[in-house]
Structure formats: C-alpha cells, structure tokens
Design an enzyme around this catalytic site. Structure first.
Site, PDB file in Angstrom:
ATOM      1  CD  GLU A  47      -1.946   1.227   3.133  1.00  0.00           C
ATOM      2  OE1 GLU A  47      -2.488   2.250   3.576  1.00  0.00           O
ATOM      3  OE2 GLU A  47      -1.766   0.200   3.829  1.00  0.00           O
TER       4      GLU A  47
ATOM      5  CG  ASP B 236      16.414  -1.049  10.526  1.00  0.00           C
ATOM      6  OD1 ASP B 236      17.096  -0.209  11.144  1.00  0.00           O
ATOM      7  OD2 ASP B 236      16.599  -1.328   9.335  1.00  0.00           O
TER       8      ASP B 236
END
Length: 292
Positions: free
Chosen positions: A98, A201
């Site tokens: 998306e 991360d």
C-alpha cells in the site's frame, strides 16, 4: 525521476503476477531513501502502489519483510502498510505495498506514537527471537528462539556482527576481544524483561506519517527482543522528540538507568552499519567498548 517503458513493463508483469489480472501502469517515479533496494511510486488503473525491487541475490528478503510487516500489522498497535504481494519476476525480486501518502503530523503525533509503540511492545511470547530468520538492511539476521533475552542479544545479535566485521577486516582482534569481555558483563548491566515484539530497525528513516497524521512504520527487521534495544535504536541518527519518550514511559515504564544502557544496545546497529558501510562507524563502537 520518472521511469521509462522497460520499468512499466516490469511493473505490469509484477501486478499481473501479484493480483492475477492485467493492470495498466499510468505513471511511475523513483523514490529516494533506500540504501539496499530500488523503490518507486506507481500509479495504475488499480490505484497507487509502492513497489521496491532488487536483483535476484537475497531471494527470500522480501518474503521475510512481508511476513514481518504482516505480524506487526496483526497487532493493530501502530499503522503498518498493507502487503499486496511479493515474489520474483524476470531477474528481480519485488515487494508491493500500500502506498502511504504522507501528510502533516497531527498535533499529538509524538504522544500517540509513543503510546502505540508501547502497545506494540506489550505483545509477547515465551521465547526471544522469532520462528523465522530475516534481514536487517541486506545482512542476514538470526532469530533462533532463546529463553534468555541477554543471551539472545549476545549470541544472535552482537556475536554474528562482530564476527563478520572481524572476518572482513573492519574490526581489530583487540576490539573483538573487548567484545568477549563485554559479553561476560552484560548479565550485570542489562535488566531482565519478557520478550517484546519489536520493529527491529526503528530509526527516523523508517517512520512515515500516514494520511491520518499518525506514525506509520516501514522496513522492519522484526523479532521478539529486549524493548530497551528498540528504544535505544531510536536515539541514533537524530532521535525522536522528547514527547515520544515521555508518552512511552508513561504507558510502559522503563527501568531506572536506561539512559546509561543506551550505548550498550546501540552496539548492534553500529556493528550493522560498520559491516554495511565501512569504518566510519568504528570510533563509536570503540568508545562504547572502552567505557564498559
């Protein structure tokens, strides 16, 4: 930079393979920001998509990223882009997501972000690690399930990266030996907590603002680990607004002394950057080892 006919053909092939029907690509343009993959914003007859791809080297990279995104999204704790599909087309691997069209953050953006991350970290399981390995950047990340979080941090995070750096000649034997000594001290330096679901991360480059003005997370390296490691990671490369940390601490209080432990946790991302980008990160690693 706008893309040409060859890339359009690639995207149309990717969409046909992913969606099972022909999709007309209307426009596409490169997006700047990734160090590992190439990415583009793609306008199509089916809507707007985010597509990233790379040469067929780490063929499973996008599969594990997709599974990580789906795991994070399933918690409904924080906004995660929907995975449309992933696979291999011609000589490239790809991931279709998306597209997030960023807007101005809402007024309580940082407070909401901190609360959402605390909610994500409240998701737990019996062991540290994950039932599949993945990547951080382009480097393999082992997630072997482990009972003890500090043992996991040593054996699945610091040791593999320090060993890689030694092998590549980026880390001296003297510093490698200091890592061995640090491992012995870590049980006395780090608190014992239950496994927390982590993005893995989390720095400013992997945070976007979605159409509602809330934080959205991308490019994860998911696992269940020590939540302090995630919060420490956010302080690298500029850090987040203080309102974020205050809201997090109010929702999921930190143990005393966290600020003093931040450099220990950030040895992992610093080692990752050392192995990816070279010795510019070595001095930061050396300072932490000399301190502890």
């Amino acid at each position: 930079m706008w893309l040409g006919e060859e890339q359009f053909d690639f995207f149309e092939g990717v969409f046909f393979q992913t969606l099972g029907r022909s999709v007309e690509v209307l426009e596409a343009r490169f997006l700047v920001g990734g160090n590992v993959n190439t990415a583009a914003q793609v306008f199509s007859s089916e809507g707007l998509f985010f597509v990233k791809w790379n040469p067929e080297e780490n063929v499973d990279m996008f599969e594990w990223e997709a599974r990580g995104l789906d795991l994070l999204r399933s918690t409904e704790a924080i906004y995660i882009p929907e995975v449309i599909g992933y696979g291999k087309y011609r000589d490239k691997t790809y991931l279709v997501l998306e597209y997030i069209d960023p807007v101005v953050p809402k007024s309580n953006y940082w407070e909401s972000f901190g609360q959402s991350l605390a909610l994500l970290h409240s998701h737990t399981q019996s062991k540290f690690g994950l039932h599949f390995d993945n990547y951080i950047g382009s480097l393999p990340q082992s997630n072997t399930l482990t009972d003890n979080g500090i043992t996991f941090y040593i054996e699945q995070r610091l040791q593999p990266q320090a060993g890689m750096a030694l092998y590549k000649g980026l880390l001296s034997k003297e510093l490698y030996t200091k890592f061995q000594k640090l491992y012995q001290r870590l049980p006395d330096l780090l608190p014992v907590e239950r496994p927390a679901l982590l993005h893995g991360d989390l720095w400013s480059g992997n945070v976007m603002v979605n159409e509602q003005g809330d934080a959205a997370l991308i490019d994860p390296a998911v696992y269940y680990g020590l939540r302090e490691a995630e919060l420490a990671f956010t302080t690298l490369f500029g850090g987040f607004d203080e309102r974020f940390y205050d809201a997090y601490d109010e929702a999921f209080p930190m143990e005393d002394g966290f600020q003093e432990r931040i450099p220990i946790y950030n040895l992992y991302p610093l080692l990752v950057h050392l192995n990816l980008f070279g010795t510019g990160y070595l001095s930061g690693i050396e300072r932490v080892l000399n301190r502890f």
